[in-house]
Enzyme design. Structure first.
Site, PDB file in Angstrom:
ATOM      1  N   GLN A 171      -5.771  -3.054  14.680  1.00 10.35           N
ATOM      2  CA  GLN A 171      -5.231  -3.437  16.291  1.00 10.35           C
ATOM      3  C   GLN A 171      -4.685  -4.763  15.360  1.00 10.35           C
ATOM      4  O   GLN A 171      -4.564  -6.168  16.305  1.00 10.35           O
ATOM      5  CB  GLN A 171      -6.277  -4.213  16.663  1.00 10.35           C
ATOM      6  N   CYS A 185      14.472  13.167  22.489  1.00  7.02           N
ATOM      7  CA  CYS A 185      13.936  12.130  23.915  1.00  7.02           C
ATOM      8  C   CYS A 185      14.198  12.365  25.032  1.00  7.02           C
ATOM      9  O   CYS A 185      15.276  12.169  25.803  1.00  7.02           O
ATOM     10  CB  CYS A 185      13.999  10.790  23.158  1.00  7.02           C
ATOM     11  N   GLU A 225      -5.608   0.612   5.948  1.00  9.19           N
ATOM     12  CA  GLU A 225      -5.620   0.625   6.698  1.00  9.19           C
ATOM     13  C   GLU A 225      -6.993   0.362   7.662  1.00  9.19           C
ATOM     14  O   GLU A 225      -7.244  -0.120   8.946  1.00  9.19           O
ATOM     15  CB  GLU A 225      -6.129   2.613   6.632  1.00  9.19           C
ATOM     16  N   TYR A 275      -8.350   8.257  14.187  1.00 10.05           N
ATOM     17  CA  TYR A 275      -7.408   7.819  12.815  1.00 10.05           C
ATOM     18  C   TYR A 275      -6.948   7.639  11.990  1.00 10.05           C
ATOM     19  O   TYR A 275      -6.771   8.114  11.088  1.00 10.05           O
ATOM     20  CB  TYR A 275      -6.728   6.013  14.138  1.00 10.05           C
ATOM     21  N   ASP A 304      -2.016   6.705  16.625  1.00  6.86           N
ATOM     22  CA  ASP A 304      -2.882   5.098  16.531  1.00  6.86           C
ATOM     23  C   ASP A 304      -1.512   5.076  17.619  1.00  6.86           C
ATOM     24  O   ASP A 304      -0.710   5.734  18.415  1.00  6.86           O
ATOM     25  CB  ASP A 304      -2.038   4.525  15.454  1.00  6.86           C
ATOM     26  N   LEU A 334      -8.739 -13.126  10.315  1.00  6.90           N
ATOM     27  CA  LEU A 334      -7.544 -11.602  10.259  1.00  6.90           C
ATOM     28  C   LEU A 334      -8.734 -11.344  11.729  1.00  6.90           C
ATOM     29  O   LEU A 334      -8.382 -10.320  12.059  1.00  6.90           O
ATOM     30  CB  LEU A 334      -8.191 -10.661   9.294  1.00  6.90           C
ATOM     31  N   GLY A 335     -10.028 -11.581  11.391  1.00  5.06           N
ATOM     32  CA  GLY A 335     -10.096 -11.018  13.382  1.00  5.06           C
ATOM     33  C   GLY A 335     -11.300  -9.571  13.152  1.00  5.06           C
ATOM     34  O   GLY A 335     -11.085  -8.989  12.123  1.00  5.06           O
ATOM     35  N   SER A 372     -10.101 -10.881  23.096  1.00  3.56           N
ATOM     36  CA  SER A 372      -9.568 -10.006  24.101  1.00  3.56           C
ATOM     37  C   SER A 372      -9.911  -9.893  25.110  1.00  3.56           C
ATOM     38  O   SER A 372      -9.392  -9.441  26.386  1.00  3.56           O
ATOM     39  CB  SER A 372      -9.486  -9.020  23.646  1.00  3.56           C
ATOM     40  N   TRP A 427       0.683  -1.136   0.241  1.00  2.11           N
ATOM     41  CA  TRP A 427       0.185   0.123  -0.002  1.00  2.11           C
ATOM     42  C   TRP A 427       0.653   1.704  -0.183  1.00  2.11           C
ATOM     43  O   TRP A 427       0.334   2.473  -0.076  1.00  2.11           O
ATOM     44  CB  TRP A 427      -0.956   0.068   0.941  1.00  2.11           C
ATOM     45  N   ARG A 428       2.313   0.916   0.059  1.00  2.00           N
ATOM     46  CA  ARG A 428       3.449   1.895  -0.070  1.00  2.00           C
ATOM     47  C   ARG A 428       3.371   2.637  -1.597  1.00  2.00           C
ATOM     48  O   ARG A 428       3.817   2.917  -1.749  1.00  2.00           O
ATOM     49  CB  ARG A 428       4.597   1.681   0.907  1.00  2.00           C
TER      50      ARG A 428
END
Length: 364
Positions: free
Chosen positions: A56, A223, A51, A134, A152, A94-95, A313, A38-39
């Site tokens: 997740q 940082c 996306e 997002y 994200d 994939l969930g 989860s 996708w890039r």
DNA sequence: AAGACGTGGCT
DNA sequence: TAGCCAAGTCT
């Protein structure tokens, strides 16, 4: 120049050094960015699908699904017109299956409202099902190079460490502040690259679980977290709650090369996917046989299978199962007798039953 | 606001 | 083994 809200200006004014991040970060990104499909081809549709898949979900997990999905449904129109069962099959394993339902609902809206062209405005994007704060920012910036932040989990972690912030990043107010800061940090000519670079840094260098690779970080010198020696403790999140545990007895009913399956309800957990019939609680082989009798079948052979568990989860399934060879009977309403070819081409089974479903090729 | 909603990989 | 958590969104 995009106008900033007054609060945003004050916020970034407190951390002016954050504006120095984009230079070295983009230079690092230009050298180190992973080559991703996708890039390579960042059309709005491809960015959108990627996306949604990546919500997740790790890049490595989404990769094979992405290629297959784009091949099956090359345009937004194709997605809008697709058979929902085919969509679930493409998403199988994939969930978070609501994602693909929302994807199609959004595709239909895009076809109706914008003639099949994904909008480039944040407000329009965020109005579509499955596209939240997002994802709207990610699409606007990556596909259209609009200077909208895409914050994200990676970005929250990176910013927490850059700022040495112990604020709870699960709090909406904290996310909002982080978004404001990220907004101010965007170099307007490379918004998409900058947002991706922040995420890429989080995924490859500024790793979670207290394991940042600060020696590889292009903005180590900026940082505060590493300077204070607390980068590995950040970000701060509240402890997770305990999962609910459920005992299940699973029926693997086999008759003449077919297995009995039923479709799950349209809403809720694993909505619309197919599953082995099961009852709550653990029952004996005799009780299991009685269920089959009730459906009108006779059990010819009943074989107890090993226990299995599946961790979601928010809950755990503890399963025991009986594989029963039985005489033919009509599938009850909502059930089907599925053969090998249906299983491979049309029927989407969740991974939750994998301990049992992986044996279907031998059993059918 | 907090819980529902999947799965697999890593420590 | 058990816990953590990943390019979140919806209700």
């Amino acid at each position: 120049m995009i106008k900033m809200k007054k609060q945003d200006e004050e916020l970034i004014a407190q951390h002016p050094w954050l504006l120095d991040v984009s230079g070295p970060l983009l230079a690092w990104y230009d050298r180190q960015a992973r080559i991703l499909p996708w890039r390579e081809q960042n059309t709005p549709y491809r960015v959108w699908v990627s996306e949604i898949m990546l919500q997740q979900t790790r890049v490595e997990a989404a990769l094979p699904y992405f290629e297959r999905f784009m091949q099956a449904l090359p345009t937004i129109k194709d997605l809008a017109d697709a058979d929902p069962q085919l969509l679930l099959k493409l998403w199988e394993g994939l969930g978070y299956y609501n994602r693909v339902r929302n994807l199609q609902a959004a595709a239909r809206a895009v076809v109706e409202k914008w003639d099949g062209n994904l909008p480039d405005q944040y407000d329009q994007l965020v109005s579509l099902p499955g596209i939240g704060d997002y994802t709207a920012g990610a699409i606007a910036s990556i596909a259209y190079n609009r200077p909208i932040p895409a914050v994200d989990g990676n970005v929250l972690r990176v910013l927490s460490r850059l700022l040495a912030s112990r604020a709870d990043v699960t709090q909406p107010s904290v996310k909002k502040e982080m978004r404001s800061l990220a907004q101010a940090m965007i170099p307007s000519e490379r918004a998409g690259d900058f947002n991706q670079a922040l995420m890429e840094l989080g995924a490859m260098v500024c790793l979670p679980n207290g394991a940042p690779r600060c020696d590889q970080c292009p903005v180590y010198h900026l940082c505060r977290g590493s300077q204070q020696g607390i980068a590995h403790e950040l970000p701060v999140k509240p402890p997770k709650k305990q999962r609910r545990s459920i005992d299940l007895t699973v029926f693997i009913l086999i008759c003449e090369g077919n297995v009995l399956l039923r479709q799950r309800p349209k809403k809720g957990l694993l909505a619309g996917l197919w599953e082995f019939p099961h009852v709550e609680g653990w029952i004996t082989a005799e009780e299991a046989s009685r269920w089959v009798n009730q459906w009108g079948g006779k059990v010819l052979d009943n074989h107890a299978l090993p226990k299995a568990q599946h961790i979601f989860s928010h809950l755990e399934w503890h399963m025991t199962a009986y594989k029963m060879l039985c005489t033919s009977f009509p599938a009850p309403k909502g059930y089907i007798w599925a053969d090998r070819s249906q299983l491979s081409g049309q029927i989407a089974l969740p991974s939750a039953f994998r301990a049992y479903s992986k044996h279907l090729p031998e059993w059918l």
